[in-house]
Design an enzyme around this catalytic site. Sequence first.
Site, PDB file in Angstrom:
ATOM      1  CE  LYS A 166      -3.771  -2.080   2.544  1.00  0.00           C
ATOM      2  NZ  LYS A 166      -5.077  -2.283   2.143  1.00  0.00           N
ATOM      3  CD  GLU A 213      -4.601   5.646   4.021  1.00  0.00           C
ATOM      4  OE1 GLU A 213      -5.806   5.487   4.289  1.00  0.00           O
ATOM      5  OE2 GLU A 213      -4.078   5.201   2.984  1.00  0.00           O
ATOM      6  CG  HIS A 250     -11.579  -1.402   9.139  1.00  0.00           C
ATOM      7  ND1 HIS A 250     -12.001  -0.104   9.135  1.00  0.00           N
ATOM      8  CD2 HIS A 250     -10.971  -1.599  10.334  1.00  0.00           C
ATOM      9  CE1 HIS A 250     -11.656   0.472  10.268  1.00  0.00           C
ATOM     10  NE2 HIS A 250     -11.037  -0.419  11.016  1.00  0.00           N
ATOM     11  NE  ARG A 266      -8.297  -9.156  -3.766  1.00  0.00           N
ATOM     12  CZ  ARG A 266      -9.364  -8.644  -3.199  1.00  0.00           C
ATOM     13  NH1 ARG A 266     -10.564  -8.868  -3.694  1.00  0.00           N
ATOM     14  NH2 ARG A 266      -9.262  -7.861  -2.142  1.00  0.00           N
TER      15      ARG A 266
HETATM   16  P1  ADP Z   1     -13.032  -7.298  -1.668  1.00  0.00           P
HETATM   17  O1  ADP Z   1     -11.952  -6.318  -1.397  1.00  0.00           O
HETATM   18  O2  ADP Z   1     -12.823  -8.179  -2.831  1.00  0.00           O
HETATM   19  O3  ADP Z   1     -14.350  -6.709  -1.585  1.00  0.00           O
HETATM   20  P2  ADP Z   1     -12.610  -8.218   0.940  1.00  0.00           P
HETATM   21  O4  ADP Z   1     -11.303  -7.520   0.979  1.00  0.00           O
HETATM   22  O5  ADP Z   1     -13.670  -7.812   1.854  1.00  0.00           O
HETATM   23  O6  ADP Z   1     -13.105  -8.297  -0.547  1.00  0.00           O
HETATM   24  O7  ADP Z   1     -12.427  -9.770   1.152  1.00  0.00           O
HETATM   25  C1  ADP Z   1     -11.556 -10.487   0.350  1.00  0.00           C
HETATM   26  C2  ADP Z   1     -10.597 -11.058   1.299  1.00  0.00           C
HETATM   27  O8  ADP Z   1     -11.150 -12.276   1.811  1.00  0.00           O
HETATM   28  C3  ADP Z   1      -9.336 -11.438   0.684  1.00  0.00           C
HETATM   29  O9  ADP Z   1      -8.451 -10.379   0.580  1.00  0.00           O
HETATM   30  C4  ADP Z   1      -8.880 -12.475   1.663  1.00  0.00           C
HETATM   31  O10 ADP Z   1      -8.241 -11.922   2.761  1.00  0.00           O
HETATM   32  C5  ADP Z   1     -10.141 -13.139   2.151  1.00  0.00           C
HETATM   33  N1  ADP Z   1     -10.285 -14.462   1.513  1.00  0.00           N
HETATM   34  C6  ADP Z   1      -9.296 -15.283   1.193  1.00  0.00           C
HETATM   35  N2  ADP Z   1      -9.711 -16.378   0.622  1.00  0.00           N
HETATM   36  C7  ADP Z   1     -11.000 -16.317   0.569  1.00  0.00           C
HETATM   37  C8  ADP Z   1     -11.996 -17.187   0.069  1.00  0.00           C
HETATM   38  N3  ADP Z   1     -11.744 -18.320  -0.545  1.00  0.00           N
HETATM   39  N4  ADP Z   1     -13.250 -16.824   0.203  1.00  0.00           N
HETATM   40  C9  ADP Z   1     -13.536 -15.666   0.763  1.00  0.00           C
HETATM   41  N5  ADP Z   1     -12.627 -14.796   1.217  1.00  0.00           N
HETATM   42  C10 ADP Z   1     -11.370 -15.109   1.144  1.00  0.00           C
HETATM   43  P1  ADP Z   2      -7.973  -3.667   2.883  1.00  0.00           P
HETATM   44  O1  ADP Z   2      -6.767  -3.966   2.086  1.00  0.00           O
HETATM   45  O2  ADP Z   2      -8.038  -4.426   4.140  1.00  0.00           O
HETATM   46  O3  ADP Z   2      -9.220  -3.712   2.064  1.00  0.00           O
HETATM   47  P2  ADP Z   2      -8.242  -0.772   2.780  1.00  0.00           P
HETATM   48  O4  ADP Z   2      -7.075   0.150   2.769  1.00  0.00           O
HETATM   49  O5  ADP Z   2      -8.969  -0.944   1.508  1.00  0.00           O
HETATM   50  O6  ADP Z   2      -7.760  -2.169   3.374  1.00  0.00           O
HETATM   51  O7  ADP Z   2      -9.260  -0.297   3.903  1.00  0.00           O
HETATM   52  C1  ADP Z   2     -10.346  -1.081   4.287  1.00  0.00           C
HETATM   53  C2  ADP Z   2     -11.520  -0.193   4.616  1.00  0.00           C
HETATM   54  O8  ADP Z   2     -11.230   0.712   5.668  1.00  0.00           O
HETATM   55  C3  ADP Z   2     -11.963   0.682   3.471  1.00  0.00           C
HETATM   56  O9  ADP Z   2     -12.886   0.019   2.672  1.00  0.00           O
HETATM   57  C4  ADP Z   2     -12.545   1.897   4.135  1.00  0.00           C
HETATM   58  O10 ADP Z   2     -13.917   1.716   4.445  1.00  0.00           O
HETATM   59  C5  ADP Z   2     -11.790   1.994   5.406  1.00  0.00           C
HETATM   60  N1  ADP Z   2     -10.713   2.963   5.269  1.00  0.00           N
HETATM   61  C6  ADP Z   2      -9.534   2.769   4.659  1.00  0.00           C
HETATM   62  N2  ADP Z   2      -8.782   3.874   4.724  1.00  0.00           N
HETATM   63  C7  ADP Z   2      -9.499   4.787   5.381  1.00  0.00           C
HETATM   64  C8  ADP Z   2      -9.259   6.127   5.807  1.00  0.00           C
HETATM   65  N3  ADP Z   2      -8.103   6.734   5.585  1.00  0.00           N
HETATM   66  N4  ADP Z   2     -10.243   6.771   6.479  1.00  0.00           N
HETATM   67  C9  ADP Z   2     -11.392   6.153   6.754  1.00  0.00           C
HETATM   68  N5  ADP Z   2     -11.667   4.904   6.406  1.00  0.00           N
HETATM   69  C10 ADP Z   2     -10.743   4.211   5.733  1.00  0.00           C
HETATM   70 MG    MG Z   3      -9.635  -2.534   0.452  1.00  0.00          MG
END
Ligand code: ADP
Ligand code: ADP
Ligand code: MG
Length: 663
Positions: free
Chosen positions: A123, A207, A242, A299
């Site tokens: 990130k 952040e 989150h 992905r």
């Molecule tokens: P997206 O960002 O695609 O909306 P999320 O970040 O909420 O989805 O969830 C996807 C995450 O679920 C993956 O990054 C991983 O950490 C976890 N994951 C891994 N394998 C699986 C699986 N087979 N089914 C569901 N979730 C998975």
């Molecule tokens: P992940 O890789 O686990 O999906 P993200 O960086 O996408 O991590 O953050 C997950 C979630 O957290 C986001 O979908 C958002 O709702 C919240 N989030 C991320 N960054 C911020 C931020 N700087 N301020 C407020 N909410 C945030």
């Molecule tokens: Mg995310």
Amino acid sequence: MQQTSRTAFRKILIANRGEIALRIMRTCRALGIASVAVYSDADADAPHTCFADEAVRIGPAPSSESYLNGACIVETAQRMGCDAIHPGYGFLSENAAFAEACTAAGMVFIGPSPAAIRQMGSKRAARQLVAAAGVPTVPGYDGEQQSVAHLHAEMLRIGFPVLIKASAGGGGKGMRVVRAESEVDEALAGARREAEKSFGDGTLLLEKFIEQARHVEIQIFGDAHGNLVHLFERDCSLQRRHQKIIEESPAPAVSPELRAAMGAAAVKIGEAIGYVNAGTVEFILDRDGAFYFIEVNTRLQVEHPVTEMVTGLDLVQLQIAVAEGQPLPFAQTDLHVHGHAIEARLYAEDPRNDFLPATGTLHEWTLPEGSAGLRIDAGVERGSEVGIYYDPLLAKLIAHSADRAEALRKLCYGLRRLSVQGVTTNRDFLVRLLDSAGFRNGQATTGFIGENLAALLADDRAELELASAIAVILQLQQQGQAGDALARELPPGYRNNPFRNPSLKLLMGEREQEFVWRWLSENAVEFLLPNTTVRAVLLAHNDNQVRLAIDGVQRSFTITNADEQFYVHSSLGSCTLRKLSRYPEHQTTAEAGSANSPMPGQVLKILVEAGQQVARGEALLILEAMKMEHTMRAAVDGIVEAILVKPGAVVAPGEVLIHVKPT
Ligand code: ADP
Ligand code: ADP
Ligand code: MG
């Protein structure tokens, strides 16, 4: 023009499980591509294993020994004569080394280039690249310095609330919101530990935590011929831990101008990376309509079906075509949004227990039969075991309609009609969420669930429980197992003891209730409740269904009996009941000061010692399930009397872990 040189895949290995593996296989089947499933010992007869044309065991249940065993998966694909590997989401989907290993073994990895995965997998690096491309990122710290002292100082500079993220993170893991300086050190230590454990990399990023924000993301798609488009946005603001649970497209807060601006920013980022295949650029949209980049997911996304429904495209088909070397079959101006789509993620989890994962056997699993525009992507079936090894996502329900209100209505109805029993799920929570005024009027932000938690958990189950209890009692009576068995054979009113009506004690949730009734005729019963009476007429019954009229309203109740529980589903909802003996049961209630495990999991760290004085709220132990940490705290002021577990121990829900003697 590419037609002459392109290869058409004949066989694809799907390196995943659950709903996404099935979803990919369905497209393969539609295209005439054979699919190879891989499975762990826990999935030997799982739906994805059985649906594939061929399935190969890759190891024991833990993901690290099966679905994350890239070498074994590549070797399997080679042995099975596959042309390509689709990684799905999660697992190896964002693993650049795996993508490289596929290519090295002569197979196509269906996804972006290893370089793009690597670049966006950090990130920190992604933020730097995006900022250089001229797209705003959230104010924060993405530097090299990783000492606690330096990060602490940076947090003071940024100003609270601050969000700590694992640079290598995903799935909401390793994130901590810090609202005051006093929380800084514990939060940094926790985030680092979770990051190291989950991603093998403790690098953190800071952040500004933007409150009342929305998560709006743009689906992008690139081909190997230099074309790159966006497929509009999804609003995924409704999150717990989150992590998204409801997603929709179009986003309620996005105007056509904002859509164009965000789409252009996402395309710019995609072009800066030279992105090929499906990807998602995530943004945070603040109250004033300003948007900030947060990350790129390299992905297919869990919530891709909402985009499919509004664009009419099959994103997996496109992924395969692009991986085969075909150009995208459209240009940006050919793409349009039709109607509105909303997705809800049905998880095995307990919203009343901090949304922690739940496990068990799906004794009952019946999907609402197809209403046009309701798509259900499920990964389980009746009898499936939901264990601790994998993500607890059971299914996604996606509704598509002409407008948002209609899509919402369809989704709620579908969720209500789905019958899932034996495992605690977030179904009722999702329905209340979708039904809430805040969500219906399109105002919900990322804070919505947290801010409205009490109202979203409040659940008036009185009518549901009463009707479900009546259904169970009348079914038991038919089977001669309730009340006075003899009473059923005798004409009403003719009894040895006319003063003793049949009765039964049931446990409903935490509440015990004694039911007393009398027969009015062959099928009509009157239940004598504390302040009122309720009349029920038994209309029909078979082994697992009874049809009743209660106070004149007819409904069918499906009853599944397993593990001494009755699982009842009707148009009123789902309910679990247990028959109690007439005599008080031995209660195994926890002592006031003991810490019981809230979920199945593994003890990660014990933070106290026997004999130690602890204050109420003090952290006692860290438990982990699915790489999520859960800190257990003292419920009372007291002395740690006994520590009953060791780090690494696998514990069951309810198990006593630490005794604290109240002082
Ligand atoms: P997206 O960002 O695609 O909306 P999320 O970040 O909420 O989805 O969830 C996807 C995450 O679920 C993956 O990054 C991983 O950490 C976890 N994951 C891994 N394998 C699986 C699986 N087979 N089914 C569901 N979730 C998975
Ligand atoms: P992940 O890789 O686990 O999906 P993200 O960086 O996408 O991590 O953050 C997950 C979630 O957290 C986001 O979908 C958002 O709702 C919240 N989030 C991320 N960054 C911020 C931020 N700087 N301020 C407020 N909410 C945030
Ligand atoms: Mg995310």
